[in-house]
Design a protein around this motif. Structure first.
Motif, short mmCIF file in Angstrom:
data_model
loop_
_atom_site.label_atom_id
_atom_site.label_comp_id
_atom_site.label_asym_id
_atom_site.label_seq_id
_atom_site.Cartn_x
_atom_site.Cartn_y
_atom_site.Cartn_z
N ASP A 141 37.41 -14.39 -13.33
CA ASP A 141 38.31 -14.81 -12.27
C ASP A 141 39.56 -15.48 -12.85
OD1 ASP A 141 38.87 -15.19 -9.42
OD2 ASP A 141 38.59 -17.32 -9.83
N ARG A 142 39.41 -16.23 -13.93
CA ARG A 142 40.54 -16.91 -14.56
C ARG A 142 41.59 -15.93 -15.07
NH1 ARG A 142 38.77 -21.57 -18.72
NH2 ARG A 142 41.05 -21.72 -18.85
N GLY A 174 41.99 -12.92 -13.62
CA GLY A 174 42.30 -12.00 -12.53
C GLY A 174 41.48 -10.73 -12.51
N LEU A 220 31.46 -14.86 -14.70
CA LEU A 220 32.25 -14.41 -13.57
C LEU A 220 33.46 -15.32 -13.34
CD1 LEU A 220 32.43 -12.27 -11.37
CD2 LEU A 220 31.04 -13.75 -9.90
N GLN A 221 33.27 -16.61 -13.54
CA GLN A 221 34.38 -17.56 -13.41
C GLN A 221 35.47 -17.26 -14.45
OE1 GLN A 221 32.80 -21.52 -13.58
NE2 GLN A 221 31.53 -21.26 -11.74
N CYS A 222 35.05 -16.88 -15.65
CA CYS A 222 36.02 -16.54 -16.69
C CYS A 222 36.78 -15.26 -16.32
CB CYS A 222 35.33 -16.39 -18.04
SG CYS A 222 34.68 -17.95 -18.69
N ALA A 266 34.15 -6.87 -12.00
CA ALA A 266 33.01 -7.33 -12.79
C ALA A 266 32.01 -6.22 -13.08
CB ALA A 266 32.33 -8.49 -12.07
N ALA A 314 37.90 -10.69 -11.57
CA ALA A 314 36.60 -10.88 -10.91
C ALA A 314 36.21 -9.67 -10.07
CB ALA A 314 36.64 -12.14 -10.04
N ASP A 315 37.19 -9.00 -9.47
CA ASP A 315 36.89 -7.83 -8.63
C ASP A 315 36.43 -6.63 -9.44
OD1 ASP A 315 37.57 -9.30 -6.41
OD2 ASP A 315 39.62 -8.50 -6.28
N ASP A 366 27.18 -16.60 -13.72
CA ASP A 366 28.19 -17.24 -12.89
C ASP A 366 29.35 -17.76 -13.73
OD1 ASP A 366 26.72 -16.69 -10.64
OD2 ASP A 366 25.84 -18.70 -10.47
#
Length: 274
Positions: free
Chosen positions: A143-144, A146, A139-141, A151, A148-149, A136
């Motif tokens: 997302d930071r 851009g 995944l947050q990193c 992964a 996350a999609d 998790d």
């Protein structure tokens, strides 16, 4: 039987008058040579805390070598490096590294999320299973930056800019205090460049220090707080306002052959001493 006293440990660099106890990175008299050919010569430098620092200089000036030497990836001919007052090997968890994209095997069968999770290994421990909490966090990193999609996407299927974002996310996942980045903007699109700058500024605002090898002189003033002008030696270092000047740039990008000849001669003389 005579007992010889143990040699005294050298003083910490922070205790020397030319270095600062507040610096996250201190370099003292660093010389690096490849097959007796000097690449860096007598480098002294203290990185200011909580700053974005550009390492600037011509091709072959030793910029990437400086980073690798600080990380302990290549040996020093002489000198010392301390990170947060310690030898680099003792603070590896506090140091993040984004290498040049060209130096990575992008055909290795691994997903973007798995690459980023590698940045958590210092907390997980090698050989241990990556927990849901660490996944998790990875995944947050993503997302930071851009991503996350993407992964589950294999890294070989990503564009150059996307690959660079993934490696930046891996460094973020490490939760380091000092980051080294070797040309993070090279070969990326404008959107990725803006995303990287935003992340770097966030790291600085969180109290981190980021040291970037950078080649685009036009964006140095916009992106960075401090600059280290390097041409095998430190030509100048300081805030953008004081060090990033026309005179210093001329000194940095000219006269390299003279410096190289002087250093090669000095190394040869040192090797000839009994």
């Amino acid at each position: 039987m005579s007992i010889h006293p143990l040699p005294e440990a050298p003083p910490r660099l922070a205790d020397l008058p030319e270095h600062s106890a507040q610096s996250p990175l201190s370099i003292h008299d660093m010389t690096v040579a490849y097959r007796h050919k000097p690449v860096l010569w007598d480098v002294d430098y203290d990185a200011p805390p909580q700053s974005l620092i550009a390492v600037v200089g011509p091709n072959g000036a030793g910029k990437s070598t400086l980073i690798k030497a600080c990380l302990g990836l290549i040996p020093l001919a002489s000198g010392r490096v301390e990170i947060f007052g310690q030898l680099p090997r003792r603070v590896r968890r506090d140091v993040g590294y984004v290498p040049q994209r060209e130096s990575v095997d992008w055909d290795f069968p691994i997903s973007a999320l798995e690459v980023v999770a590698m940045g958590r290994y210092g907390m997980i421990g090698w050989g241990r299973r990556v927990s849901r909490a660490h996944k998790d966090a990875a995944l947050q990193c993503l997302d930071r930056v851009g991503m996350a999609d993407y992964a589950k996407r294999q890294i070989s299927q990503l564009s150059g800019g996307q690959q660079q974002r993934v490696f930046l996310a891996r460094a973020l996942a490490q939760e380091a205090r000092l980051y080294f980045m070797d040309e993070p903007f090279a070969g990326v699109d404008a959107a990725t460049e803006r995303a990287i700058v935003d992340v770097l500024r966030t790291l600085r605002d969180e109290g981190k220090t980021v040291i970037c090898v950078h080649h685009d002189l036009q964006t140095v003033q916009e992106y960075f707080d401090h600059v280290l002008l390097l041409n095998m030696r430190v030509v100048a270092a300081g805030s953008i306002d004081t060090a990033f000047t026309h005179d210093n740039l001329q000194k940095t990008y000219g006269g390299r052959l003279t410096l190289l000849d002087q250093a090669a001669q000095a190394l040869a003389q040192a090797g000839a001493r009994p």
